[in-house]
Design a protein around this motif. Sequence first.
Motif, PDB file in Angstrom:
ATOM      1  N   ILE A  26      18.236 -20.280  41.596  1.00  0.00           N
ATOM      2  CA  ILE A  26      18.338 -20.803  42.812  1.00  0.00           C
ATOM      3  C   ILE A  26      17.014 -20.797  43.714  1.00  0.00           C
ATOM      4  O   ILE A  26      16.348 -21.618  44.347  1.00  0.00           O
ATOM      5  CB  ILE A  26      19.562 -20.492  43.762  1.00  0.00           C
ATOM      6  CG1 ILE A  26      20.886 -20.914  42.963  1.00  0.00           C
ATOM      7  CG2 ILE A  26      19.531 -20.767  45.258  1.00  0.00           C
ATOM      8  CD1 ILE A  26      22.223 -20.543  43.697  1.00  0.00           C
ATOM      9  N   ILE A  40      19.137 -25.756  48.090  1.00  0.00           N
ATOM     10  CA  ILE A  40      19.989 -25.743  47.065  1.00  0.00           C
ATOM     11  C   ILE A  40      20.804 -24.268  47.215  1.00  0.00           C
ATOM     12  O   ILE A  40      20.341 -23.123  47.604  1.00  0.00           O
ATOM     13  CB  ILE A  40      19.413 -25.173  45.643  1.00  0.00           C
ATOM     14  CG1 ILE A  40      18.499 -26.356  45.420  1.00  0.00           C
ATOM     15  CG2 ILE A  40      20.528 -25.031  44.402  1.00  0.00           C
ATOM     16  CD1 ILE A  40      17.634 -26.292  43.986  1.00  0.00           C
ATOM     17  N   ILE A  68      22.834 -29.249  41.005  1.00  0.00           N
ATOM     18  CA  ILE A  68      22.550 -28.478  42.139  1.00  0.00           C
ATOM     19  C   ILE A  68      23.485 -28.980  43.271  1.00  0.00           C
ATOM     20  O   ILE A  68      23.245 -30.138  43.536  1.00  0.00           O
ATOM     21  CB  ILE A  68      21.267 -28.207  42.435  1.00  0.00           C
ATOM     22  CG1 ILE A  68      20.410 -29.725  42.496  1.00  0.00           C
ATOM     23  CG2 ILE A  68      20.563 -27.360  41.443  1.00  0.00           C
ATOM     24  CD1 ILE A  68      18.997 -29.587  42.594  1.00  0.00           C
TER      25      ILE A  68
END
Length: 300
Positions: A26, A40, A68
């Motif tokens: 991430i 994200i 995502i």
Amino acid sequence: MRFINPKNDLAFKKIFCCSDSKDILINFLNAILYEAQPVIQDLEIIDSQPTNQTLGVPETRLDVKATINGDRIALIEIQLLNVPSFEKRVLYNAAKTYSLQLTREERYERLKTVISLKIADFEMFENQRECTTRFVFKEKDPKIDCPDTEIELVFVELPKFQKDLAALETTADRWIYFLKNTSNIDTIPETLRVFPEIEKAFQMASQENFTQQQLNELQNQEDWMQDQQIAIDLAREQETKTAHLSLILRQIVRRLGTIEPETENCIRQLGLQKLEDLEEAILDFNEQSDLTAWLESQAI
């Protein structure tokens, strides 16, 4: 502490795609795609099967596929070898991922945006100085964004990244530095330890986390990549040599009339650098004896 090469297939998946590294992936994607903004919040890694092999050889890349925030699909790929038609394959895979989302019963509204992130260990865009390039659909002349930019292509060209530790400014800089330099350092730089996800990535890249069998496999992959790169370089050199040779033979015929078979054979034995020298020397030749003398001076 010694580290493995994070650009290697097994190593990249160990660092970015295992059950304990969601936070790393991430942070990495937010840094590269969104200038470190927390766009994200969550993602789910999807098992991705390799696509068709290129040129009939084993896979020269790795793929990570993730959903995502529930509304986008990210394809992350590291390409180590500059194989033919790589750009076409990138677009094809992104378009295929986009188009295969729906079954016949589903509506277009369910389609997710596809973001294809390609990290290349070679230069792709000759006239682009920055190492990161992003392509989206735009109107041709005023460059207005398309209302529905459903496919985005993002490229990171590692050779163009020349910053040292002291010059790192952004989170993207730090991640690209990690990818490019980890295998060449033996301690975690103090300036990077303060970033939890990057420090964790370094810890996971430690050779201590790999079995001897895995380390042997990593080395075998590195050796195979080097062999393939040598083969590609030789093929390109031969292609360049063939083009130079064809041009030179035409120039000689135009300037001197004919080429004796023995003389042509001597020319064909020249290396690429010698051919380039001959291409320039031809401009001063007035007769066959000039060509013969030049070849004799090259000890051919």
